[in-house]
Design a protein around this motif. Structure first.
Motif, mmCIF file in Angstrom:
data_model
loop_
_atom_site.group_PDB
_atom_site.id
_atom_site.type_symbol
_atom_site.label_atom_id
_atom_site.label_comp_id
_atom_site.label_asym_id
_atom_site.label_seq_id
_atom_site.Cartn_x
_atom_site.Cartn_y
_atom_site.Cartn_z
ATOM 1 N N ARG A 801 120.332 -82.623 -65.299
ATOM 2 C CA ARG A 801 121.109 -83.060 -64.129
ATOM 3 C C ARG A 801 122.582 -83.257 -64.482
ATOM 4 N N ALA A 802 123.433 -83.049 -63.487
ATOM 5 C CA ALA A 802 124.855 -83.380 -63.599
ATOM 6 C C ALA A 802 125.053 -84.790 -63.079
ATOM 7 N N ALA A 803 126.167 -85.384 -63.408
ATOM 8 C CA ALA A 803 126.530 -86.666 -62.794
ATOM 9 C C ALA A 803 127.175 -86.338 -61.444
ATOM 10 N N HIS A 804 128.382 -86.752 -61.227
ATOM 11 C CA HIS A 804 129.070 -86.500 -59.956
ATOM 12 C C HIS A 804 129.935 -85.251 -60.018
ATOM 13 N N GLU A 805 129.962 -84.589 -61.181
ATOM 14 C CA GLU A 805 130.781 -83.397 -61.371
ATOM 15 C C GLU A 805 130.115 -82.512 -62.411
ATOM 16 N N MET A 806 130.534 -81.258 -62.456
ATOM 17 C CA MET A 806 129.979 -80.349 -63.464
ATOM 18 C C MET A 806 131.045 -79.349 -63.886
ATOM 19 N N ILE A 807 130.843 -78.752 -65.067
ATOM 20 C CA ILE A 807 131.759 -77.735 -65.579
ATOM 21 C C ILE A 807 131.037 -76.398 -65.562
ATOM 22 N N ILE A 808 131.640 -75.416 -64.858
ATOM 23 C CA ILE A 808 131.043 -74.072 -64.876
ATOM 24 C C ILE A 808 131.859 -73.191 -65.814
ATOM 25 N N ASP A 809 131.149 -72.361 -66.564
ATOM 26 C CA ASP A 809 131.762 -71.556 -67.616
ATOM 27 C C ASP A 809 132.214 -70.213 -67.060
ATOM 28 N N CYS A 810 133.504 -69.943 -67.122
ATOM 29 C CA CYS A 810 134.051 -68.675 -66.619
ATOM 30 C C CYS A 810 134.478 -67.739 -67.751
ATOM 31 N N ARG A 811 134.237 -68.161 -68.981
ATOM 32 C CA ARG A 811 134.687 -67.355 -70.121
ATOM 33 C C ARG A 811 133.974 -66.006 -70.235
ATOM 34 N N PRO A 812 132.673 -65.921 -69.868
ATOM 35 C CA PRO A 812 132.015 -64.611 -69.982
ATOM 36 C C PRO A 812 132.640 -63.520 -69.117
ATOM 37 N N PHE A 813 133.390 -63.898 -68.073
ATOM 38 C CA PHE A 813 133.944 -62.908 -67.150
ATOM 39 C C PHE A 813 135.148 -62.178 -67.735
ATOM 40 N N LYS A 814 135.599 -62.609 -68.917
ATOM 41 C CA LYS A 814 136.710 -61.911 -69.567
ATOM 42 C C LYS A 814 136.322 -60.458 -69.864
ATOM 43 N N ALA A 815 135.015 -60.216 -70.016
ATOM 44 C CA ALA A 815 134.546 -58.843 -70.253
ATOM 45 C C ALA A 815 134.896 -57.935 -69.077
ATOM 46 N N ASN A 816 135.003 -58.516 -67.889
ATOM 47 C CA ASN A 816 135.387 -57.758 -66.689
ATOM 48 C C ASN A 816 136.898 -57.835 -66.445
ATOM 49 N N GLY A 817 137.625 -58.438 -67.394
ATOM 50 C CA GLY A 817 139.062 -58.596 -67.230
ATOM 51 C C GLY A 817 139.457 -59.744 -66.329
ATOM 52 N N VAL A 818 138.497 -60.632 -66.043
ATOM 53 C CA VAL A 818 138.739 -61.737 -65.108
ATOM 54 C C VAL A 818 138.903 -63.039 -65.877
ATOM 55 N N GLU A 819 140.008 -63.731 -65.636
ATOM 56 C CA GLU A 819 140.271 -65.034 -66.235
ATOM 57 C C GLU A 819 139.946 -66.142 -65.225
ATOM 58 N N VAL A 820 139.813 -67.368 -65.739
ATOM 59 C CA VAL A 820 139.519 -68.493 -64.855
ATOM 60 C C VAL A 820 140.631 -68.674 -63.814
ATOM 61 N N THR A 821 141.869 -68.365 -64.197
ATOM 62 C CA THR A 821 142.991 -68.476 -63.251
ATOM 63 C C THR A 821 142.815 -67.525 -62.077
ATOM 64 N N ASP A 822 142.251 -66.352 -62.318
ATOM 65 C CA ASP A 822 142.027 -65.399 -61.226
ATOM 66 C C ASP A 822 141.057 -65.975 -60.197
ATOM 67 N N ILE A 823 140.032 -66.659 -60.672
ATOM 68 C CA ILE A 823 139.064 -67.281 -59.760
ATOM 69 C C ILE A 823 139.749 -68.385 -58.955
#
Length: 949
Positions: A801-823
């Protein structure tokens, strides 16, 4: 539905939504979810000992009754606070407008151009009036700004290594008493020696690295500091000046003497007194010190298309990057108040400000002439708005003034000072005179001619100011209203859509909590009036302290810190004082987990502690084995552990009681960062987990709005052994029996906005507060499970379970050339502000939905994220011309005759059906950060200057 239950209006989830949400999460009830989220050994055994919630109309009636206990006198106390007149269009269109007060800090510049322009106006106003080259976007209060000047100049001296033995800082005895107290607090841990004295006899020895002067002095004397500054510069001593901003309309700008820093408050530019705050301070300096300025700076840059764009400049100075190397822990500003003060200058313009300043000054001259013609001695040889009068019958004068509802500043048994302001009328001046005559049994003579000259020619302002078009265009209400609206439309705030920022808790700021801020019986109380004139405030503040004690499980609260970072610092200074009281002043090691907020290490260093970082494990929890090793290594000198709970990773760590016990067993105290208190209220508390002190972000958990990046309030709550050390104030006594010196300028910090948190707690009551926490946890876990399979959640508790917030990992998308800033930028096209980007883990998004959002809004957000996930799958590192890399898409881009992208305009602008119903258009494309930092422009410079850069 019971329409009188406030919780039903505040909490977005209804009973009919629960079955669907619980099914998605995979639990049978909310109670099961809470059981699986929070460790059993820290759960509260009984409900909060607070009354049941009351309705909104009952709360407003209650606050009206309390307001009548505040006596609104004509107050001429001064000392940095003056009655001001808030122009009605500013009050209605900014202070009372959710489009301005619910916006978040402008980290996403593309959806904050309105606020950023308003702050650029503020910086321009400050630079012009002070005569300095660069100004920041505001600080917490004048005294804090002065302390930041002291420490910045100290750091510059250390960096330049010109005078290794220079650790003395001279403070003129003309400086405001609350500022002196705050300087004392800041100086001691850093090894700065404060010397307070008469600037006219200062010896300019090599032991000094800096000085602070007050302009005009605290009782109104206007000094010519020109020769003083020349001597200081000749001796390599840097000079800071605390200046009254309205006086600078008529007085020579300090920048003309060549000073290094000018600080002050903009409260008298249309901001209510509010019993001490919130008010926007200013900090102006030379451009050569731009990388040392505390707080935020707004700068001009360009966007992807080369258009002018604004953003927060030089952000590498921020604590989250520099951590224990940071020279300041200030990570916020007083944005809402700075916006109002800047708009005051826009509305009045240079000629309007001259009219106001001349009116105030003329009233002071008339008062002096009239008193002198009746035999009274006025001792200031030069003054702007504050005069000092010798009197023989102080007690009788006090009786006469109080009988007429007037407060003066009684300096000593024979001296009184009177500070006039823009609300003073000709009639008010005559009433003041009548009080003096009555007290001394003197017959009135005809003498209302203003004294000829009170500002020497050499000190009169000769330079122009506010020449930019923005200060000379919007002087009618119609034009100002439209200008404010034009800026507002460029900003995405909570009145448009959910702002799901992890660690920042962007919840509903209820209208009923906000309304009293505009009432004069709350807004027009000076912080240094006698307590009997502020009984309504005293009732509210005492009750709020008691409420927070119950919620945290602690013994006492100080409301003085006026930001979360100030709260951190206050808590550590209280711990420091506790150790010293036990003869253990050598304890100076502060353990801080690697996952902690960046302000934590900066605060510890400011408090004179040495930071030792402890590891986190692969699940994001504190590495207990590493912590034990560090504790044993530093046991003799262990001062404190700083811990955020639930963790910055959004997890209730089950080892927390073991951790706090370990610290106590080795002589340390536990400081809990209260940033994530929204997951604790009513279910567990800091005392139960074993903490000794915590700060609470009232602008997060307790509903004070973020205001576009401020105001914030960060009170500290403490266990019994720390109670004696709570901070004091030199004018109105506050704090414990062995109180540390001031943390903020005003006795109760930003008292006005404490009404909001008082109302939040009062209306929700014990049950509502607890249900709000449950709803926050429910909403976070619903988003987590709706996004399952699309985005990986980095950390969860032992039962997933998460508390009141959670962290989602966007690092795997670098393979598609996508950075977290793009999202983050693509979310703007879907009508959402991005969650927290790359904190506390680079390449991630931290999502916190709060309890205020409806299921429909949660689903809109989840649908947007799922749609973006599909766009990520379509993206290729070999083809950067895609919908993510080009986001956000502006109206100008979409309507351009040229379209050279392999996706449709509809996909760019209206990716899901709901977007068309409520489309938010960003006003610029992505900002060029590097260009802006290379070509730093921080004022409303002429377009030619921008073109040249």
């Amino acid at each position: 539905m019971n329409t009188e239950v406030f919780a039903a209006r505040h909490i977005g989830i209804s009973e009919k939504d629960l079955p669907q949400m619980l099914k998605t999460i995979g639990v049978d009830s909310v109670e099961q979810l809470i059981h699986e989220t929070i460790p059993d050994d820290i759960k509260l055994k009984k409900p909060l000992d607070l009354p049941a919630g009351i309705s909104e109309h009952e709360f407003l009636d209650h606050l009206q009754e309390l307001a009548q206990k505040n006596k609104v006198f004509k107050t001429y106390i001064g000392l940095g606070y003056h009655e001001s007149l808030t122009p009605s269009p500013i009050k209605r269109n900014i202070l009372e407008n959710a489009g301005w007060y619910t916006a978040y800090t402008p980290y996403q510049a593309e959806i904050a151009q309105g606020r950023l322009e308003a702050l650029l106006n503020f910086q321009t106003m400050v630079s012009d009036l002070t005569g300095m080259e660069i100004a920041n976007a505001s600080l917490l209060d004048e005294s804090t700004a002065a302390a930041e000047a002291m420490t910045m100049l100290f750091e510059l001296r250390n960096r330049q290594q010109k005078k290794d033995n220079a650790s003395k800082f001279f403070v003129s005895e003309e400086v405001l008493p609350q500022t002196v107290s705050l300087l004392e607090t800041r100086a001691i841990p850093l090894g700065i020696e404060l010397v307070i004295g008469n600037h006219e006899t200062f010896d300019f020895s090599s032991e000094y690295y800096g000085v602070l002067l007050q302009y005009p002095g605290k009782y109104g004397q206007v000094y010519d500091y020109g020769s003083f500054v020349e001597k200081a510069k000749a001796n390599e001593i840097k000079v800071a000046v605390a200046a009254d901003i309205l006086s600078l309309v008529l007085l020579k700008a300090p920048g003309e003497w060549g000073v290094d820093v000018v600080v002050g408050t903009t409260q008298r530019f249309g901001i209510p007194l509010g019993y001490g705050g919130p008010h926007a301070a200013f900090f102006a300096t030379k451009e050569e010190y731009k990388r040392s300025i505390p707080g935020r700076i707004i700068g001009v840059t360009k966007d992807t298309d080369g258009n002018r764009a604004l953003r927060m400049a030089l952000q590498t100075r921020e604590q989250h990057i520099k951590r224990d190397k940071a020279t300041s822990n200030i990570c916020t500003a007083q944005v809402l108040l700075a916006v109002m003060a800047g708009m005051y200058a826009v509305y009045h313009g240079p000629e309007g400000l001259k009219y106001i300043a001349n009116k105030v000054h003329k009233h002071a001259r008339v008062l002096v002439s009239t008193l002198e013609s009746h035999g009274f001695q006025q001792t200031n040889t030069a003054y702007f708005d504050t005069i000092t009068v010798k009197v023989k019958q102080v007690e009788k004068l006090k009786q006469a003034t109080e009988g007429k509802g007037i407060n003066l500043n009684y300096v000593d048994p024979e001296t009184v000072s009177i500070s006039l302001n823009e609300a003073v009328s000709d009639q008010d001046v005559q009433v003041l005179v009548s009080c003096f005559l009555e007290a001394h049994n003197i017959q009135r003579k005809e003498a209302n001619i203003a004294k000829e000259e009170a500002i020497p020619t050499a000190l009169q302002r000769k330079t122009a100011f506010l020449e930019h078009e923005v200060f000379n265009s919007y002087h009618s209400e119609t034009e100002l209203m439209r200008y404010i609206k034009r800026l507002e439309r460029k900003d995405l705030a909570l009145n448009h859509s959910m702002i799901s920022l992890g660690s920042c808790t962007m919840k509903l700021n209820a209208a009923s909590e906000m309304l009293p801020l505009s009432w004069p019986h709350w807004g027009n109380i000076h912080p240094f009036v006698p307590l009997e004139q502020a009984q309504g405030y005293q009732d509210v503040l005492k009750s709020l302290e008691d409420q927070l004690n119950v919620i945290t499980g602690f013994s006492a609260t100080s409301l003085q810190p006026n930001s979360g970072a100030q709260g951190e610092y206050a808590g550590l200074m209280v711990i420091r004082a506790y150790h010293e009281s036990r003869g253990e002043g050598h304890r100076n090691i502060c353990l801080i987990p690697a996952s902690a907020h960046g302000t934590n290490p900066a605060s510890a260093v400011m408090a004179g502690m040495k930071v030792v970082v402890t590891k986190t494990d692969e699940r994001g929890n504190i590495d207990v084995a590493d912590l034990e090793e560090k504790v044993q290594l530093h046991a003799e000198n262990l001062a404190a552990l700083m811990v955020t709970y639930p963790s910055t990773h959004g997890v209730f760590e089950s080892s927390i009681k073991q951790i706090t016990q370990l610290i106590h067993d080795n002589g340390g105290q536990v400081y809990m960062d209260g940033a994530n208190m929204n997951a604790q209220v009513g279910l567990t508390n800091p005392a139960t987990i074993g903490a000794d002190v915590c700060h609470l972000n009232l602008h997060k958990t307790f509903a004070i709005p973020h205001g576009g990046g401020g105001p914030g309030v960060g009170p500290i709550c403490v266990a019994e052994q720390l109670k004696p050390f709570l901070p004091s104030n030199p004018v109105i006594k506050t704090g414990g029996k062995e109180a540390i010196t001031a943390i903020s300028a005003a006795p109760w910090g930003s008292a006005l906005v404490c009404l909001i948190s008082y109302g939040y707690i009062k209306m929700l009551g014990a049950e509502g507060l607890t249900n709000a926490t449950k709803a926050a946890i429910l909403n976070a876990n619903y988003i987590k499970d709706r996004l399952k399979g699309k985005f990986d959640v980095l950390y969860t508790g032992e039962r997933g379970r998460a508390a009141h917030e959670m962290i989602i990992d966007c690092r795997p998308f670098k393979a598609n050339g996508v950075e977290v800033t793009d999202i983050a930028k693509r979310l703007i096209d879907y009508g959402f502000h991005a969650p927290t980007v790359s904190f506390p883990v680079a390449g991630t998004l931290m999502i916190e939905p709060t309890e205020s959002e409806s299921l429909a809004e949660l689903d809109r957000f989840c649908n947007a994220m799922i749609s973006i996930r599909e766009e990520i799958d379509e993206a290729s590192a070999d083809e950067p011309n895609n919908v993510l890399k080009n986001a956000p898409h502006t109206l100008g881009m979409i309507t351009n005759d040229i379209w050279e992208h392999p996706y449709s305009r509809q996909k760019a602008a209206f990716p899901l059906p709901y977007v068309a119903e409520n489309k938010f258009w960003p006003s610029i494309r992505r900002t060029d950060e590097a260009f802006g930092d290379r070509n730093l422009i921080c004022t409303c410079a002429p377009i030619e200057a921008y073109a040249e850069a």
